[in-house]
Design a protein around this motif. Sequence first.
Motif, mmCIF file in Angstrom:
data_model
loop_
_atom_site.group_PDB
_atom_site.id
_atom_site.type_symbol
_atom_site.label_atom_id
_atom_site.label_comp_id
_atom_site.label_asym_id
_atom_site.label_seq_id
_atom_site.Cartn_x
_atom_site.Cartn_y
_atom_site.Cartn_z
ATOM 1 N N LEU A 39 0.878 -1.174 0.000
ATOM 2 C CA LEU A 39 0.000 0.000 0.000
ATOM 3 C C LEU A 39 0.916 1.225 0.000
ATOM 4 N N LEU A 40 0.837 2.017 -1.070
ATOM 5 C CA LEU A 40 1.761 3.144 -1.258
ATOM 6 C C LEU A 40 1.024 4.475 -1.169
ATOM 7 N N ALA A 41 1.666 5.435 -0.509
ATOM 8 C CA ALA A 41 1.061 6.780 -0.423
ATOM 9 C C ALA A 41 2.172 7.820 -0.364
ATOM 10 N N ASN A 42 1.785 9.075 -0.509
ATOM 11 C CA ASN A 42 2.766 10.148 -0.448
ATOM 12 C C ASN A 42 3.296 10.307 0.981
ATOM 13 N N ARG A 43 4.501 10.860 1.075
ATOM 14 C CA ARG A 43 5.161 11.046 2.361
ATOM 15 C C ARG A 43 4.248 11.763 3.365
ATOM 16 N N GLY A 44 4.125 11.223 4.554
ATOM 17 C CA GLY A 44 3.335 11.855 5.621
ATOM 18 C C GLY A 44 1.886 11.397 5.669
ATOM 19 N N VAL A 45 1.400 10.770 4.594
ATOM 20 C CA VAL A 45 0.005 10.299 4.574
ATOM 21 C C VAL A 45 -0.110 9.047 5.447
ATOM 22 N N LYS A 46 -1.174 8.999 6.271
ATOM 23 C CA LYS A 46 -1.357 7.831 7.140
ATOM 24 C C LYS A 46 -2.557 7.016 6.644
ATOM 25 N N LYS A 47 -2.620 5.777 7.103
ATOM 26 C CA LYS A 47 -3.737 4.893 6.691
ATOM 27 C C LYS A 47 -5.081 5.533 7.009
ATOM 28 N N GLU A 48 -5.152 6.227 8.168
ATOM 29 C CA GLU A 48 -6.411 6.843 8.609
ATOM 30 C C GLU A 48 -6.861 7.962 7.659
ATOM 31 N N ASN A 49 -5.910 8.543 6.887
ATOM 32 C CA ASN A 49 -6.268 9.648 5.983
ATOM 33 C C ASN A 49 -6.896 9.136 4.677
ATOM 34 N N LEU A 50 -6.782 7.836 4.442
ATOM 35 C CA LEU A 50 -7.146 7.332 3.106
ATOM 36 C C LEU A 50 -8.655 7.213 2.911
ATOM 37 N N ASP B 195 -5.276 11.801 0.256
ATOM 38 C CA ASP B 195 -6.352 10.891 0.695
ATOM 39 C C ASP B 195 -6.428 9.651 -0.188
ATOM 40 N N THR B 196 -5.453 9.487 -1.072
ATOM 41 C CA THR B 196 -5.499 8.382 -2.045
ATOM 42 C C THR B 196 -4.188 7.604 -2.018
ATOM 43 N N ALA B 197 -4.309 6.292 -2.001
ATOM 44 C CA ALA B 197 -3.118 5.424 -2.040
ATOM 45 C C ALA B 197 -3.174 4.553 -3.292
ATOM 46 N N ALA B 198 -2.080 3.856 -3.544
ATOM 47 C CA ALA B 198 -2.038 2.905 -4.666
ATOM 48 C C ALA B 198 -1.628 1.543 -4.134
ATOM 49 N N VAL B 199 -2.143 0.500 -4.772
ATOM 50 C CA VAL B 199 -1.634 -0.851 -4.501
ATOM 51 C C VAL B 199 -0.662 -1.171 -5.631
ATOM 52 N N ALA B 200 0.590 -1.347 -5.279
ATOM 53 C CA ALA B 200 1.615 -1.591 -6.301
ATOM 54 C C ALA B 200 2.826 -2.254 -5.650
ATOM 55 N N ILE C 216 10.435 4.003 -7.611
ATOM 56 C CA ILE C 216 10.435 4.752 -8.871
ATOM 57 C C ILE C 216 9.613 6.037 -8.747
ATOM 58 N N TYR C 217 8.464 5.948 -8.085
ATOM 59 C CA TYR C 217 7.558 7.107 -8.055
ATOM 60 C C TYR C 217 7.619 7.872 -6.733
ATOM 61 N N GLY C 218 8.593 7.537 -5.900
ATOM 62 C CA GLY C 218 8.834 8.314 -4.688
ATOM 63 C C GLY C 218 7.698 8.261 -3.681
ATOM 64 N N LEU C 219 7.130 7.078 -3.484
ATOM 65 C CA LEU C 219 6.041 6.932 -2.509
ATOM 66 C C LEU C 219 6.537 6.134 -1.297
ATOM 67 N N ASP C 220 5.887 6.360 -0.173
ATOM 68 C CA ASP C 220 6.180 5.559 1.021
ATOM 69 C C ASP C 220 5.379 4.271 0.987
ATOM 70 N N ILE C 221 5.926 3.240 1.606
ATOM 71 C CA ILE C 221 5.168 1.986 1.755
ATOM 72 C C ILE C 221 4.463 2.028 3.115
ATOM 73 N N LEU C 222 3.126 2.145 3.100
ATOM 74 C CA LEU C 222 2.368 2.169 4.362
ATOM 75 C C LEU C 222 2.251 0.759 4.935
#
Length: 341
Positions: free
Chosen positions: A197-208, A252-257, A264-270
């Motif tokens: 589960l990938l999201a931008n830096r600082g984003v938490k699961k609760e924000n999704l 508020d949006t994450a990706a499954v990848a 490559i896309y500079g996302l954090d792994i939640l």
Amino acid sequence: MSSLSLTPDPSTFFSRCTKEPSPRCALSTSVAVAGSRRRSFVALSISTMVSLHMDYDNTRSSSRSQAMELSRVLDQSLSSSKIESGDISVSRSLPKPLTASDLVEVTSTGPRFRVAYQGLPGAYSESAAAKAYPKCEAVPCEQFETTFEAVERWQVDRAVLPIENSLGGSIHRNYDLLIRHKLHIVGEVRFAVRHCLLANRGVKKENLRRVLSHPQALAQCEHTLTKLAVVKEAVDDTAGAAQFVSINQFRDTAAVASSLASKIYGLDILVHDIQDDSDNITRFLMLAREPIIPKVDRPFKTSVVFSLEEGPGVLFKALAVFAMRNINLTKVLPLYFLRGL
Ligand SMILES: O=C(O)C(=O)Cc1ccccc1
């Protein structure tokens, strides 16, 4: 649709698939059955075999001999991109996916063996291509159809295509493409898909509120995503979802990848390994312009698509041809979506 005659000699069956390849016999490594108004078509995987061979070196020389300059396509398809997220800065020269309009009449001549896959860099299909052909240049394509066309037009040497998943089952749309195009299955590779589960830096699961990914990936992570109570949105590929989340800096949006896509896309792994089944295997097919001619030196798997006249017990009779010769079928797939053909 070529139909399989119920010949008493199984060698006839195999020779029809290898010496006189037709689009319908192109599934030269597994068997399939499906249906029109009066006919049913079936896909079968025959297994006298355990593994498939991957002999790309043989066909490489023939593709080279007819090859022309490819640098024009390479120039068009390569672009540089830099993605920044928080204090993470990922810079990688990413190939731009081929679109149908890139498929001009040029042929593959480069020094490297080129393998088309659907999706952006970081997609699982890219990793499957690298597993199938370790030294290859993986060429991203926007659509599955484009990967077929890239091989048919000699722009690449092979295509790698996901066909079946241990959780999600067969990918019917890709069987359809196999039947409509004239490529041959020359091998298969199994790839263990581990979703993050990938999201931008600082984003938490609760924000999704929303999660984007390929439909198969969303299906494979059903439990985790249901617990998160997010809206699921399907996109073309997992890496494309990651890129979209990154570029738009969604909070508020994450990706499954894949974890590769996170880099490559500079996302954090939640969360790592969010697939419902830890043993999440996808089977990818390796496709070529030329078929493999099976020999007796090692096991082969053969795939055939054939149609049957409507009538009582037709499928039973067709399958009896294999049963009576002790030929193991690994898969029988009714292709109802071919009714319109
Ligand atoms: O979208 C991708 O990354 C793909 O390669 C397709 C896919 C999606 C989910 C599991 C396996 C392959």
